[in-house]
Write an enzyme that holds these catalytic residues in place. Structure first.
Site, PDB file in Angstrom:
ATOM      1  CE  LYS A  22      -4.303  -3.445  10.474  1.00  0.00           C
ATOM      2  NZ  LYS A  22      -3.503  -3.898   9.454  1.00  0.00           N
TER       3      LYS A  22
ATOM      4  CD  GLU B  82       0.568   3.128  16.612  1.00  0.00           C
ATOM      5  OE1 GLU B  82       0.198   2.578  17.426  1.00  0.00           O
ATOM      6  OE2 GLU B  82       0.893   2.605  15.625  1.00  0.00           O
TER       7      GLU B  82
ATOM      8  CG  ASP C 231       2.138  -0.934   5.215  1.00  0.00           C
ATOM      9  OD1 ASP C 231       1.977   0.079   5.932  1.00  0.00           O
ATOM     10  OD2 ASP C 231       3.199  -1.113   4.915  1.00  0.00           O
TER      11      ASP C 231
ATOM     12  CB  CYS D 148     -10.141  -7.477 -34.397  1.00  0.00           C
ATOM     13  SG  CYS D 148     -11.424  -8.138 -35.578  1.00  0.00           S
TER      14      CYS D 148
ATOM     15  CB  CYS E 234     -14.780  -6.747 -34.588  1.00  0.00           C
ATOM     16  SG  CYS E 234     -14.557  -7.663 -33.359  1.00  0.00           S
TER      17      CYS E 234
ATOM     18  CB  SER F 163       0.508  -8.511  17.460  1.00  0.00           C
ATOM     19  OG  SER F 163       0.275  -9.863  17.583  1.00  0.00           O
TER      20      SER F 163
ATOM     21  CB  ALA G 136       0.350  -5.692  -1.271  1.00  0.00           C
TER      22      ALA G 136
ATOM     23  CE  LYS H  71      -3.516  -1.851  13.945  1.00  0.00           C
ATOM     24  NZ  LYS H  71      -2.264  -1.078  14.184  1.00  0.00           N
TER      25      LYS H  71
ATOM     26  CB  CYS I 158     -10.746 -11.429 -33.746  1.00  0.00           C
ATOM     27  SG  CYS I 158     -12.183 -10.328 -32.638  1.00  0.00           S
TER      28      CYS I 158
HETATM   29 ZN    ZN Z   1     -13.008  -9.228 -34.318  1.00  0.00          ZN
END
Ligand code: ZN
Length: 690
Positions: free
Chosen positions: A340, A201, A34, A450, A455, A83, A36, A117, A434
């Site tokens: 909401k 409801e 819902d 890497c 690193c 609505s 989304a 709600k 890298c």
């Molecule tokens: Zn690296």
């Protein structure tokens, strides 16, 4: 987005929303959550408001519900089931208030009524002379389905309405002040003589939902995705016995018929007196929009502990007359909104995929997002785990994606909405070098590594140096936190710090909301950096604090330094060929140029405060040894610099003064040997105060 682009986007959004709506409302099937779907609808709504000429009657924003199933008799609603428009932020609530006040300055004179709600199925009930005769679903808002037989099985629905005046004494004195006895008696007569329609409801309590799903699981039946799904499925059962087994409840929230009520809150009291369940303890009359926002926040905190699911707070103009006068826009009344709560999923654009190096050298792809509100916070990054996951999701740069952030976990990309593609999306390719150190990358199983073992540590140290006290000086960014941010892919280098949001930080271990917002504020407070600190912060080999100051003082701007040749750099005192070569070398590396480009989008380099030209200390070099009573060594060095002098660490024939405090070290011996002038603290203070 220009008009043509908006039109294309609107069309794609409509088709996608409509497809999910059909799956959900007609086939009782769910493909995306819902929240989304709400997120997509919200984007569409905003776009249509910006381009009202694109609104057509078939847009999902112009429709109330799905198609009724043929198996039930159709019911034409006497008054359409409208609505409610959604809003997601306090600003949008304030805009709503301003809009309606613009139409009718008295619209909110009687304040607002706020109620929950609930996440259920809206059903309208019709009573004839007090007896339940019809229950109908919303359907498309105009025509719904007759579900009376199933609704009758819900015990929280009275089959016969009680007369409000018979229970009026049960009200508290405050409630009696809202609902006068004369109005209750008037409603008695309306119930006895005609028809009344009620809005409410159908819901299920969380505990009953869990029990039911456990039973479904035991008997090998599919599980219900959510309470609305369960309520809808049960009410649209053709067998009332099955509906009866589902422990549904009904909560009343409106009296549709005009019974002489002047305020919406009177309707709630009347519903209660007629025998309906209402959510009285979570409802509140609010004088102002500020009260509404406060109530919304309070309910938000209790939301997890409520016995049933809610997805927001409904806010309605309390004056019934004003509410009616405000009328309807599209299919929603102007005088009511659903404020909401953010869902745990949201949709947004994936702007880029960056690759971050982990502690053990693993390269992790991270999605860079257009900021989006998910679960109440702003999110700008989400993990993509590894190359296989990118392949599984089929995600491309430029895609619209669903982001999920549940509880305390790092936001992740859960799905690509391929139907929303424009054709300009770009395939992502894993780098062969890298991105941090340029070393070769190798693949082992699903992961890339890497090959440079140092690193991660090198990058961590670079960032730690950048934020350190004598550099950009950001509070609250210790080594542990830098490591965490790197590990989670939230930052790749120091420039990414400026893009962090509270929502990015909150899910991290040891990060409470307060700490997260403190850190975001501390970083924002350093968007303006003095030139000398900026140069030092870059961590250019051979360029310490003093050299950074010398360069800043001589060139005056970052651009002048970046453009200077080695010879020009060497004009600065104490900058020899080694330092100048190091600066040029650093500046010429492509990764450093990229870093600077990104960094300078977020910060402003300001010229440092430079010395009073006629100071007698101008250009004089000081070395400190031992402790001073009146100030710390750092304060003393700062003072010297502010007067145009230099503070260095070691004594040489170039040193002008050695300041010796208590317990001086070997520097004092050396000064004596070289014949450098030695000052005690008293002499030093005298010198700097002149
Ligand atoms: Zn690296």
């Amino acid at each position: 987005m220009n008009r043509e682009q908006a039109k294309v986007r609107i069309k794609k959004l409509r088709d996608e929303i409509d497809r999910h709506r059909y799956l959900y409302h007609v086939l009782d099937r769910i493909e995306i959550s819902d929240s989304a779907l709400d997120s997509l609808k919200h984007e569409l709504d905003v776009l249509e408001r910006e381009h009202p000429e694109c609104i057509v009657p078939t847009s999902p924003t112009q429709r109330v519900g799905g198609k009724p199933l043929d198996a039930f008799q159709k019911v034409v609603h006497r008054q359409p089931m409208l609505s409610i428009n959604d809003v997601f932020s306090p600003d949008e609530v304030k805009e709503w208030e301003a809009r309606i006040a613009g139409m009718d300055p008295e619209a909110t004179a009687l304040g607002f009524y706020t109620e929950l709600k609930m996440d259920g199925l809206a059903v309208r009930l019709r009573y004839d002379r007090g007896a339940l005769v019809l229950a109908a679903t919303r359907g498309d808002g105009r025509v719904g389905e007759d579900v009376t037989n199933n609704i009758r099985t819900i015990e929280s629905i009275p089959l016969q309405l009680a007369l409000p005046s018979s229970r009026w004494q049960e009200l508290s004195p405050a409630q009696r002040a809202v609902l006068p006895r004369s109005l209750a008696q008037h409603v008695d007569r309306a119930i006895e003589s005609g028809e009344i329609e009620i809005g409410g409801e159908v819901i299920i309590l969380k505990k009953d939902f869990d029990t039911l799903n456990r039973m479904q699981e035991k008997s090998g039946q599919p599980l219900f995705a959510n309470p609305r799904n369960l309520a809808a499925g049960s009410i649209r059962q053709l067998d009332p016995a099955m509906a009866a087994s589902r422990r549904l409840q009904y909560v009343g929230w409106d009296i549709v018929t005009d019974l002489g009520q002047q305020r919406h809150q009177q309707s709630h009291l009347l519903l209660q007196l007629m025998g309906f369940k209402v959510n009285q303890c979570w409802e509140r009359w609010c004088r102002s929009v500020e009260d509404v926002i406060e109530h919304y926040q309070t309910i938000g905190q209790q939301r997890d502990r409520l016995p049933f699911w809610i997805d927001g707070v409904v806010v309605i103009v309390d004056s019934v007359a004003r509410y009616r006068r405000l009328g309807v826009v599209g299919k929603a009344p102007r005088g009511i909104i659903a404020f909401k709560y953010a869902g745990q999923q949201g949709t947004t654009m994936l702007k880029d995929i960056i690759v971050q190096v982990g502690r053990n050298g693993t390269l992790t792809p991270v999605a860079v997002l257009d900021s989006v509100q998910v679960a109440g916070t702003t999110v700008s990054r989400a993990t993509l785990h590894n190359a296989d996951e990118i392949e599984r999701l089929g995600v491309k740069i430029g895609d619209t994606v669903i982001i999920e952030k549940a509880g305390d976990i790092i936001p992740k990309v859960v799905r690509v909405l391929e139907n929303l593609r424009s054709g300009n999306e770009k395939q992502f390719h894993f780098p062969t070098k890298c991105p941090m150190c340029g070393s070769a990358v190798e693949r082992k199983g699903v992961a890339y590594y890497c090959t440079n073992r140092n690193c991660f540590a090198t990058q961590r140290e670079r960032i730690a140096h950048f934020v350190s006290r004598h550099a950009v000086d950001i509070d609250g960014l210790g080594d542990k936190i830098i490591e965490q941010l790197l590990t989670e892919g939230l930052i790749k280098d120091a420039s990414d710090l400026y893009e962090l949001t509270v929502g990015d930080l909150e899910p991290l271990e040891r990060f409470a909301q307060k700490k997260a917002s403190n850190l975001v504020e501390a970083i924002a407070a350093r968007r303006s950096v003095p030139l000398d600190r900026f140069i030092f912060a870059l961590g250019i080999p051979q360029v310490g604090e003093q050299t950074a100051r010398d360069l800043a003082a001589h060139f005056g701007s970052w651009k002048a330094i970046a453009d200077a040749s080695a010879e020009e750099l060497e004009v600065v005192d104490d900058v020899g060929p080694i330092v100048s070569a190091s600066v040029r070398d650093w500046l010429e590396q492509r990764e450093h140029q990229n870093f600077l480009d990104r960094l300078l989008k977020h910060i402003t380099v300001v010229n440092s405060q430079f010395p009073i030209p006629d100071s007698q200390l101008l250009g004089k070099t000081f070395v400190f040894t031992g402790e001073l009573d009146s100030m710390s060594r750092e304060q003393a060095q700062e003072k010297i610099r502010s007067l145009g002098g230099k503070a260095t660490g070691s004594v040489s024939s170039e040193t002008d003064f050695v300041v010796a405090g208590t317990d001086p070290g070997s520097k004092l011996e050396k000064a004596k040997k070289l014949g450098v002038k030695v000052l005690d603290e008293r002499e030093f203070l005298k010198l700097i105060s002149e």
